[in-house]
Design an enzyme around this catalytic site. Structure first.
Site, PDB file in Angstrom:
ATOM      1  N   HIS A   1      -9.925  13.962 -10.374  1.00 21.47           N
ATOM      2  CA  HIS A   1      -9.243  14.871 -11.280  1.00 21.47           C
ATOM      3  C   HIS A   1      -9.099  14.207 -12.640  1.00 21.47           C
ATOM      4  CE1 HIS A   1      -6.554  17.990 -12.689  1.00 21.47           C
ATOM      5  NE2 HIS A   1      -5.750  17.030 -13.148  1.00 21.47           N
TER       6      HIS A   1
ATOM      7  N   GLU B   1     -59.019   8.150 -12.153  1.00 21.51           N
ATOM      8  CA  GLU B   1     -58.132   8.911 -13.049  1.00 21.51           C
ATOM      9  C   GLU B   1     -58.936   9.402 -14.236  1.00 21.51           C
ATOM     10  OE1 GLU B   1     -54.732  10.087 -13.304  1.00 21.51           O
ATOM     11  OE2 GLU B   1     -55.891  11.015 -14.918  1.00 21.51           O
TER      12      GLU B   1
ATOM     13  N   THR C   1     -54.841  10.449 -18.785  1.00 21.02           N
ATOM     14  CA  THR C   1     -53.953   9.341 -19.131  1.00 21.02           C
ATOM     15  C   THR C   1     -53.269   8.821 -17.873  1.00 21.02           C
ATOM     16  OG1 THR C   1     -53.551  10.480 -21.207  1.00 21.02           O
ATOM     17  CG2 THR C   1     -52.105   8.638 -20.694  1.00 21.02           C
TER      18      THR C   1
HETATM   19  C1  LIG Z   1     -43.681  20.317 -19.440  1.00 21.76           C
HETATM   20  C2  LIG Z   1     -43.340  19.957 -18.008  1.00 21.76           C
HETATM   21  C3  LIG Z   1     -42.067  19.560 -17.687  1.00 21.76           C
HETATM   22  C4  LIG Z   1     -41.754  19.220 -16.379  1.00 21.76           C
HETATM   23  N1  LIG Z   1     -40.464  18.849 -16.093  1.00 21.76           N
HETATM   24  C5  LIG Z   1     -40.144  18.529 -14.834  1.00 21.76           C
HETATM   25  C6  LIG Z   1     -38.820  18.110 -14.527  1.00 21.76           C
HETATM   26  O1  LIG Z   1     -37.948  18.030 -15.388  1.00 21.76           O
HETATM   27  N2  LIG Z   1     -38.535  17.796 -13.239  1.00 21.76           N
HETATM   28  C7  LIG Z   1     -39.484  17.875 -12.254  1.00 21.76           C
HETATM   29  O2  LIG Z   1     -39.164  17.592 -11.093  1.00 21.76           O
HETATM   30  N3  LIG Z   1     -40.746  18.269 -12.520  1.00 21.76           N
HETATM   31  C8  LIG Z   1     -41.105  18.587 -13.784  1.00 21.76           C
HETATM   32  N4  LIG Z   1     -42.377  18.960 -14.068  1.00 21.76           N
HETATM   33  C9  LIG Z   1     -43.358  19.015 -12.973  1.00 21.76           C
HETATM   34  C10 LIG Z   1     -43.910  17.603 -12.674  1.00 21.76           C
HETATM   35  O3  LIG Z   1     -44.378  17.032 -13.874  1.00 21.76           O
HETATM   36  C11 LIG Z   1     -45.028  17.668 -11.648  1.00 21.76           C
HETATM   37  O4  LIG Z   1     -44.570  18.337 -10.492  1.00 21.76           O
HETATM   38  C12 LIG Z   1     -45.493  16.280 -11.230  1.00 21.76           C
HETATM   39  O5  LIG Z   1     -45.800  15.500 -12.352  1.00 21.76           O
HETATM   40  C13 LIG Z   1     -46.713  16.383 -10.317  1.00 21.76           C
HETATM   41  O6  LIG Z   1     -47.145  15.091  -9.985  1.00 21.76           O
HETATM   42  P1  LIG Z   1     -48.563  14.865  -9.296  1.00 21.76           P
HETATM   43  O7  LIG Z   1     -48.657  13.406  -8.994  1.00 21.76           O
HETATM   44  O8  LIG Z   1     -48.760  15.831  -8.222  1.00 21.76           O
HETATM   45  O9  LIG Z   1     -49.632  15.246 -10.415  1.00 21.76           O
HETATM   46  P2  LIG Z   1     -49.882  14.681 -11.875  1.00 21.76           P
HETATM   47  O10 LIG Z   1     -48.770  13.871 -12.369  1.00 21.76           O
HETATM   48  O11 LIG Z   1     -50.321  15.849 -12.672  1.00 21.76           O
HETATM   49  O12 LIG Z   1     -51.103  13.674 -11.678  1.00 21.76           O
HETATM   50  C14 LIG Z   1     -52.378  14.110 -11.383  1.00 21.76           C
HETATM   51  C15 LIG Z   1     -53.378  13.188 -12.057  1.00 21.76           C
HETATM   52  O13 LIG Z   1     -54.665  13.441 -11.497  1.00 21.76           O
HETATM   53  C16 LIG Z   1     -55.636  13.381 -12.525  1.00 21.76           C
HETATM   54  N5  LIG Z   1     -56.782  14.173 -12.066  1.00 21.76           N
HETATM   55  C17 LIG Z   1     -56.813  15.515 -11.852  1.00 21.76           C
HETATM   56  N6  LIG Z   1     -58.005  15.875 -11.352  1.00 21.76           N
HETATM   57  C18 LIG Z   1     -58.750  14.741 -11.255  1.00 21.76           C
HETATM   58  C19 LIG Z   1     -60.065  14.469 -10.803  1.00 21.76           C
HETATM   59  N7  LIG Z   1     -60.856  15.431 -10.320  1.00 21.76           N
HETATM   60  N8  LIG Z   1     -60.517  13.191 -10.890  1.00 21.76           N
HETATM   61  C20 LIG Z   1     -59.732  12.189 -11.363  1.00 21.76           C
HETATM   62  N9  LIG Z   1     -58.455  12.401 -11.780  1.00 21.76           N
HETATM   63  C21 LIG Z   1     -57.974  13.653 -11.719  1.00 21.76           C
HETATM   64  C22 LIG Z   1     -54.928  13.967 -13.740  1.00 21.76           C
HETATM   65  O14 LIG Z   1     -55.516  13.517 -14.944  1.00 21.76           O
HETATM   66  C23 LIG Z   1     -53.493  13.432 -13.561  1.00 21.76           C
HETATM   67  O15 LIG Z   1     -53.289  12.226 -14.259  1.00 21.76           O
HETATM   68  C24 LIG Z   1     -42.741  19.284 -15.367  1.00 21.76           C
HETATM   69  C25 LIG Z   1     -44.046  19.676 -15.691  1.00 21.76           C
HETATM   70  C26 LIG Z   1     -44.350  20.000 -16.995  1.00 21.76           C
HETATM   71  C27 LIG Z   1     -45.762  20.413 -17.336  1.00 21.76           C
END
Ligand SMILES: Cc1cc2nc3c(=O)[nH]c(=O)nc-3n(C[C@H](O)[C@H](O)[C@H](O)COP(=O)(O)OP(=O)(O)OC[C@H]3O[C@@H](n4cnc5c(N)ncnc54)[C@H](O)[C@@H]3O)c2cc1C
Ligand SMILES: NC(=O)c1ccc[n+]([C@@H]2O[C@H](COP(=O)([O-])OP(=O)(O)OC[C@H]3O[C@@H](n4cnc5c(N)ncnc54)[C@H](O)[C@@H]3O)[C@@H](O)[C@H]2O)c1
Length: 471
Positions: free
Chosen positions: A455, A31, A34
């Site tokens: 209702h 990671e 954060t």
């Molecule tokens: C402001 C905002 C509001 C949102 N609100 C909603 C909502 O209300 N409802 C909803 O369904 N979705 C919402 N989303 C979308 C949602 O947050 C994302 O779809 C979801 O968090 C994606 O999860 P993930 O596990 O794919 O990626 P992430 O949670 O982004 O996790 C990816 C992780 O990989 C790490 N990483 C990246 N590249 C590397 C690398 N090369 N090496 C090591 N670590 C790496 C990153 O640091 C990160 O911690 C929102 C997004 C934003 C920006």
């Protein structure tokens, strides 16, 4: 080179792949940021906590219509911010500590990873890792538009009043005014948060309607309803931004090619997010990608190379999905968690992307699932629609609501719902029976009459809409 049974890159939904079944495996988690990823730290959760405060302020401002004499005297931004992150930050740190210190089979690498070969990685701090199985869960990151003065360096400079969703929720103080560039999810939610808390919002939209991906009736109503609260510049092509002694200025050209300049204390850039795959150097592993940078996967979330699945390599969430939504990332993580342990092809389970719902937590709120009317028409479906106002049911009278509505779209040939779109209070909650009906194939008529509807609760608007469908 340290070898693992499993490496997971990214700790958003990637972190939830591991359960007790993995306790006997040697696992590495990499990671770079954060722990906990976007949703927890800078996405869904903090935004919705801010939206709740915004709703409280908005409700008080609107109270006179209900015979209640109340006013918003002041908004204590630092208290709101610190309450929210005071809850979230310890959860992120607790998650990291649990994996790094309290999970004997897991090693956490706090670094950025990239591929060197098909199943080998190197971290930015020089470790080399390999594994039998790898999960790519690197999410997405802010995508900057091609605008003069908007660069990664500008965004990363805390001295400049230019923000993204990654930083804007941690501002020192509530800005007096804000420019919001973009008119999608984040723009709509942030404009609501800041304007309800007292910031003057100017929103720069490149088209003539906000939330243009929504059903046309929904995006038009949303656009009409917010323009009395936000100064919206439509059909605006942003040319440049620059910091000034008092804040930020943005130049745009309008529909007629005329130039205009708007100024504010801060700028929020909300123009979409890109899959975080560039830094992974996927070409070194030979993995297929889509044109937008997403890792290509099959229905089992297996990563593809030359169109064929790579044994033991999976991807999930924003890094590979066409949906940038947390509930989709979580769903795909569950699929990956099963499929990593599958002994043979026949045991693999498929993802289900048939009816992916979403909500925009703005004001008014929007929730939707399935096809828009435009998509149904384009697909040549013989469909029927109904629009039912909140104001047509008793709860809508209580809300004094004359603007909100639910729109249902059904397939005439099957009697099944194919789309549901709601704009108004509690939309994200009352839509759930529509999602359920579509997921389980319950015909619209059965959904209306096969159950009681309480209702006089707000879901009666959906009961009435279902009964009105001319099927
Ligand atoms: C402001 C905002 C509001 C949102 N609100 C909603 C909502 O209300 N409802 C909803 O369904 N979705 C919402 N989303 C979308 C949602 O947050 C994302 O779809 C979801 O968090 C994606 O999860 P993930 O596990 O794919 O990626 P992430 O949670 O982004 O996790 C990816 C992780 O990989 C790490 N990483 C990246 N590249 C590397 C690398 N090369 N090496 C090591 N670590 C790496 C990153 O640091 C990160 O911690 C929102 C997004 C934003 C920006
Ligand atoms: N409630 C939720 O579920 C929620 C909330 C926030 C974010 N998200 C997810 O995060 C993703 C990213 O959110 P987002 O709002 O950044 O993206 P978005 O795709 O929703 O909207 C991007 C906006 O930027 C505009 N845009 C793009 N390039 C531009 C340019 N050069 N100049 C001006 N405008 C430009 C687009 O027209 C669009 O209005 C969303 O697609 C969504 O999947 C979900």
């Amino acid at each position: 080179m340290t070898h693992y049974d499993l490496i997971i890159i990214g700790t958003g939904s990637g972190n939830s792949v591991l359960d007790q079944r993995y306790d006997g495996l040697k696992v590495a988690i990499v990671e770079k940021g954060t722990f906990g990823g976007t949703c927890l730290n800078v996405g869904c959760i903090p935004t919705k906590m801010f939206v709740y405060s915004a709703e409280v302020a908005g409700t008080v401002r609107d109270s006179a219509r209900f015979g209640v004499d109340a006013s918003v005297n002041s908004v204590h931004w630092p208290e709101i911010r610190d309450r929210i992150f005071g809850r979230i930050d310890p959860i992120a740190e607790g998650g990291r500590k649990y994996r790094a210190e309290d999970s004997p089979n897991v090693t956490v690498y706090a670094s950025q990873a990239h591929f060197t070969e098909r199943k080998s990685l190197e971290t930015a701090d020089g470790r080399t890792l390999s594994a039998d199985k790898i999960v790519i869960a690197t999410g997405s990151h802010v995508s900057l538009p091609p605008v003069d003065g908007l660069t990664d360096d500008v965004i990363a400079n805390p001295a400049l009043p230019v923000h993204t969703s990654d930083t804007v929720m941690r501002l020192e103080s509530l800005p007096g005014s804000m420019l919001v560039l973009g008119s999608g999810y984040i723009a709509a939610e942030m404009a609501h948060i800041f304007s309800a808390l007292g910031t003057r919002v100017t929103l720069i939209a490149r088209s003539g309607v906000l939330l243009s991906a929504q059903d046309g009736d929904i995006s038009r109503r949303f656009t009409e309803d917010v323009t009395d609260r936000w100064d919206v510049r439509f059909n605006a092509s942003t040319q440049s931004v620059r910091a000034t002694p008092s804040g930020i200025e943005l130049d745009y050209t309008d529909f007629d090619g005329e130039c205009a300049t708007v100024a504010a204390d801060v700028l929020l850039v909300a123009t979409g997010r890109r899959p975080s795959t560039d830094a992974l150097r996927l070409d070194a592993a030979g993995y297929d990608t889509h044109i937008d940078g997403r890792v290509a996967v099959d229905q089992y979330q297996r990563v593809l190379t030359d169109g064929n699945p790579v044994d033991g390599v999976f991807a999930l969430g924003d890094a590979s999905s066409e949906y940038q939504l947390k509930h989709v990332a979580n769903h795909e993580a569950r699929v990956v968690a099963e499929n990593l342990l599958a002994a043979e092809e026949g045991e693999l389970i498929s993802h289900d992307h048939r009816f992916v719902p979403s909500a925009v937590f703005s004001h008014p709120q929007i929730a939707s699932v399935g096809l828009t009317e435009e998509q149904a028409r384009h697909a040549g479906i013989n469909y029927v629609t109904v629009v039912q106002d909140y104001g047509s049911v008793a709860y809508g009278w209580a809300m004094e609501d004359s603007r909100s509505f639910a729109k249902l779209i059904a397939d005439k040939s099957t009697g099944q719902l194919i789309g549901a779109h709601i704009i108004g209070g509690s939309a994200s909650m009352i839509i759930q029976p529509m999602i359920q009906a579509m997921a389980f194939g319950i015909p619209a008529k059965d959904l209306a009459r096969g159950q009681y509807w309480i209702h006089p609760a707000l879901p009666e608007v959906l009961e009435n809409a279902l009964l009105e469908l001319q099927l």
